[in-house]
Design an enzyme around this catalytic site. Structure first.
Site, PDB file in Angstrom:
ATOM      1  N   MET A  30       3.827  17.007  38.316  1.00  0.00           N
ATOM      2  CA  MET A  30       3.505  15.488  38.863  1.00  0.00           C
ATOM      3  C   MET A  30       4.176  14.388  37.779  1.00  0.00           C
ATOM      4  O   MET A  30       3.731  13.349  37.620  1.00  0.00           O
ATOM      5  CB  MET A  30       2.056  15.409  38.950  1.00  0.00           C
ATOM      6  CG  MET A  30       1.771  16.519  40.067  1.00  0.00           C
ATOM      7  SD  MET A  30       0.112  15.761  41.071  1.00  0.00           S
ATOM      8  CE  MET A  30      -1.283  15.887  39.566  1.00  0.00           C
ATOM      9  N   LEU A  33       5.653  13.787  31.562  1.00  0.00           N
ATOM     10  CA  LEU A  33       5.779  15.092  30.974  1.00  0.00           C
ATOM     11  C   LEU A  33       5.260  15.125  29.572  1.00  0.00           C
ATOM     12  O   LEU A  33       5.537  14.187  28.706  1.00  0.00           O
ATOM     13  CB  LEU A  33       7.103  15.286  30.967  1.00  0.00           C
ATOM     14  CG  LEU A  33       7.676  15.407  32.411  1.00  0.00           C
ATOM     15  CD1 LEU A  33       9.464  15.823  32.377  1.00  0.00           C
ATOM     16  CD2 LEU A  33       7.130  16.701  33.164  1.00  0.00           C
ATOM     17  N   HIS A  34       4.593  16.379  29.267  1.00  0.00           N
ATOM     18  CA  HIS A  34       4.150  16.530  27.638  1.00  0.00           C
ATOM     19  C   HIS A  34       4.616  17.975  27.236  1.00  0.00           C
ATOM     20  O   HIS A  34       5.220  18.654  28.247  1.00  0.00           O
ATOM     21  CB  HIS A  34       2.711  16.294  27.661  1.00  0.00           C
ATOM     22  CG  HIS A  34       1.988  17.022  28.705  1.00  0.00           C
ATOM     23  ND1 HIS A  34       1.778  18.685  28.630  1.00  0.00           N
ATOM     24  CD2 HIS A  34       0.961  17.046  29.740  1.00  0.00           C
ATOM     25  CE1 HIS A  34       1.071  18.992  29.655  1.00  0.00           C
ATOM     26  NE2 HIS A  34       0.694  17.872  30.222  1.00  0.00           N
ATOM     27  N   GLU A  35       4.348  18.366  26.212  1.00  0.00           N
ATOM     28  CA  GLU A  35       4.865  19.689  25.540  1.00  0.00           C
ATOM     29  C   GLU A  35       4.449  20.788  26.372  1.00  0.00           C
ATOM     30  O   GLU A  35       5.123  21.620  26.615  1.00  0.00           O
ATOM     31  CB  GLU A  35       4.515  19.703  24.127  1.00  0.00           C
ATOM     32  CG  GLU A  35       5.266  19.402  23.299  1.00  0.00           C
ATOM     33  CD  GLU A  35       6.724  19.882  23.229  1.00  0.00           C
ATOM     34  OE1 GLU A  35       6.791  21.099  23.334  1.00  0.00           O
ATOM     35  OE2 GLU A  35       7.683  19.106  23.094  1.00  0.00           O
ATOM     36  N   HIS A  37       4.205  20.893  29.622  1.00  0.00           N
ATOM     37  CA  HIS A  37       5.411  20.898  30.757  1.00  0.00           C
ATOM     38  C   HIS A  37       6.823  21.491  30.223  1.00  0.00           C
ATOM     39  O   HIS A  37       7.305  22.285  30.626  1.00  0.00           O
ATOM     40  CB  HIS A  37       5.804  19.650  31.379  1.00  0.00           C
ATOM     41  CG  HIS A  37       4.641  19.066  32.200  1.00  0.00           C
ATOM     42  ND1 HIS A  37       3.963  17.727  31.717  1.00  0.00           N
ATOM     43  CD2 HIS A  37       4.008  19.064  33.054  1.00  0.00           C
ATOM     44  CE1 HIS A  37       3.034  17.568  32.453  1.00  0.00           C
ATOM     45  NE2 HIS A  37       3.118  18.436  33.508  1.00  0.00           N
ATOM     46  N   GLN A  61      -3.276  16.390  47.126  1.00  0.00           N
ATOM     47  CA  GLN A  61      -4.357  17.234  46.175  1.00  0.00           C
ATOM     48  C   GLN A  61      -5.365  16.442  45.659  1.00  0.00           C
ATOM     49  O   GLN A  61      -6.214  16.852  44.808  1.00  0.00           O
ATOM     50  CB  GLN A  61      -3.566  18.057  45.263  1.00  0.00           C
ATOM     51  CG  GLN A  61      -2.540  17.429  44.241  1.00  0.00           C
ATOM     52  CD  GLN A  61      -1.821  18.113  43.353  1.00  0.00           C
ATOM     53  OE1 GLN A  61      -0.809  18.795  43.911  1.00  0.00           O
ATOM     54  NE2 GLN A  61      -2.066  18.356  42.236  1.00  0.00           N
ATOM     55  N   GLN A 148      -1.045  28.002  32.084  1.00  0.00           N
ATOM     56  CA  GLN A 148      -2.348  28.740  32.054  1.00  0.00           C
ATOM     57  C   GLN A 148      -3.570  27.767  32.057  1.00  0.00           C
ATOM     58  O   GLN A 148      -4.441  27.967  32.482  1.00  0.00           O
ATOM     59  CB  GLN A 148      -2.480  29.443  30.779  1.00  0.00           C
ATOM     60  CG  GLN A 148      -3.798  30.112  30.617  1.00  0.00           C
ATOM     61  CD  GLN A 148      -4.282  31.088  31.617  1.00  0.00           C
ATOM     62  OE1 GLN A 148      -3.489  31.637  32.650  1.00  0.00           O
ATOM     63  NE2 GLN A 148      -5.438  31.555  31.784  1.00  0.00           N
ATOM     64  N   LYS A 149      -3.045  26.465  31.641  1.00  0.00           N
ATOM     65  CA  LYS A 149      -4.156  25.392  31.763  1.00  0.00           C
ATOM     66  C   LYS A 149      -4.924  25.330  33.018  1.00  0.00           C
ATOM     67  O   LYS A 149      -6.006  25.012  33.052  1.00  0.00           O
ATOM     68  CB  LYS A 149      -3.474  23.788  31.254  1.00  0.00           C
ATOM     69  CG  LYS A 149      -4.055  22.671  31.638  1.00  0.00           C
ATOM     70  CD  LYS A 149      -4.912  22.277  30.428  1.00  0.00           C
ATOM     71  CE  LYS A 149      -5.879  20.946  30.876  1.00  0.00           C
ATOM     72  NZ  LYS A 149      -5.346  20.201  31.901  1.00  0.00           N
TER      73      LYS A 149
HETATM   74  O1  PAF Z   1       0.000  21.307  38.065  1.00  0.00           O
HETATM   75  C1  PAF Z   1       0.626  20.212  38.752  1.00  0.00           C
HETATM   76  O2  PAF Z   1       1.170  19.520  38.366  1.00  0.00           O
HETATM   77  C2  PAF Z   1       0.536  20.111  40.231  1.00  0.00           C
HETATM   78  O3  PAF Z   1      -0.802  20.720  40.565  1.00  0.00           O
HETATM   79  C3  PAF Z   1       1.665  20.740  40.923  1.00  0.00           C
HETATM   80  C4  PAF Z   1       1.794  22.266  40.665  1.00  0.00           C
HETATM   81  C5  PAF Z   1       3.069  20.105  40.636  1.00  0.00           C
HETATM   82  C6  PAF Z   1       1.651  20.533  42.550  1.00  0.00           C
HETATM   83  O4  PAF Z   1       1.480  19.383  42.760  1.00  0.00           O
END
Ligand code: PAF
Length: 286
Positions: A30, A33-35, A37, A61, A148-149
């Site tokens: 989403m 971005l951080h480390e 990702h 979500q 895993q977070k």
């Molecule tokens: O973990 C996330 O950032 C979100 O839940 C995902 C998997 C990108 C789905 O929107």
């Protein structure tokens, strides 16, 4: 790096890669971005021929009183980061592209979705599964990478993949933590310095669980109570849940057998944070 906003566009690019037999790795995010990702992106770059990252803050979500509108976004910064890493494609669609007017199809993993985070975030995993399946259909990756977070998310996605006979293979990578133990999360940006300090109580309580387990404690209630007592000493913290569950079905354990997942969600003032650890007899970082 090609930045694609449209489904047809990314499909066309990937079609050429697939016909030449290249493997596709996919990291759904989403953004902001951080480390954490980036560890997924690096794994994809190592393991596959082409890496696709998606950035999409998925409205389905988020609950009506959750942080969809406040969720941190900075596409320009993210594009720079991904370009430097050598990512091949960024898919960053609009909400209308993913959910055109009249949209009405959703995916549910009916039991797992109601446990742990699902209890306090009804509909959350339905939204996650729906967007992940839609993205898998668009990208058709050989591999997809999750952190895993979000342990429950990873378990639910794996179940969806198995149940729906999808061919994408899922790889789950360890939690990335700041030096002081705080698990990296885009939501950490909501914390002021005092709250960030208070947030360390999540990892401290998980470390306590690991220590008690390593010392021979196998009674889940005893370990959970010790964690709760520790968290309650932190005035800014309010527990959503603390649970010790079986990895596969997320059922609460009375007597701990390895591998068990210790998971928790705690509000630090208004910010809800999650973290977890897999209990093992070998001391691990996450
Ligand atoms: O973990 C996330 O950032 C979100 O839940 C995902 C998997 C990108 C789905 O929107």
């Amino acid at each position: 790096m090609k930045v694609c906003r449209k489904i047809d566009e990314i499909r066309q690019h990937l079609q050429a890669d697939k016909t030449s037999g290249r493997t596709i790795g996919f990291v759904p995010t989403m953004g902001y971005l951080h480390e954490g990702h980036l560890s997924l992106v690096r794994e994809s770059l190592n393991l596959t021929d082409r890496t696709v990252v998606s950035i999409f803050v998925n409205p389905t979500q988020f609950g009506p009183r959750e942080d969809y509108h406040q969720y941190p976004r900075n596409l320009e910064r993210d594009i720079n980061i991904l370009q430097k890493l050598g990512v091949d494609y960024l898919f960053a669609p609009s909400v209308e592209e993913m959910y055109p007017p009249g949209y009405q199809t959703y995916v549910e993993v009916t039991e797992l979705q109601n446990k742990l985070c699902g209890r306090s975030r009804p509909g959350h995993f339905r939204g996650v599964c729906t967007i992940v399946l839609k993205l898998f259909n668009i990208i058709q990756p050989d591999w997809a990478f999750f952190g895993q977070k979000d342990a429950q998310q990873a378990i639910i996605i794996q179940k969806m993949v198995t149940d729906l006979h999808l061919t994408t293979r899922i790889k789950v990578l360890p939690i990335v933590r700041d030096k002081d133990g705080l698990a990296l999360s885009s939501r950490n940006t909501y914390l002021n310095p005092q709250e960030r300090q208070a947030a360390l109580v999540l990892y401290k309580s998980l470390q306590l669980a690991q220590q008690l387990f390593a010392a021979g404690e196998r009674n889940a209630t005893v370990i959970k109570q010790a964690m709760i007592d520790l968290i309650q000493q932190e005035p800014l913290a309010k527990i959503d849940y603390v649970a010790i569950v079986e990895m596969e079905n997320l059922e609460e354990l009375k007597e701990i057998k390895e591998p068990a997942l210790v998971a928790l969600a705690v509000f630090i003032n208004r910010v809800r944070l999650i973290d977890n650890i897999i209990l093992s007899l070998k001391e691990k970082k996450s």
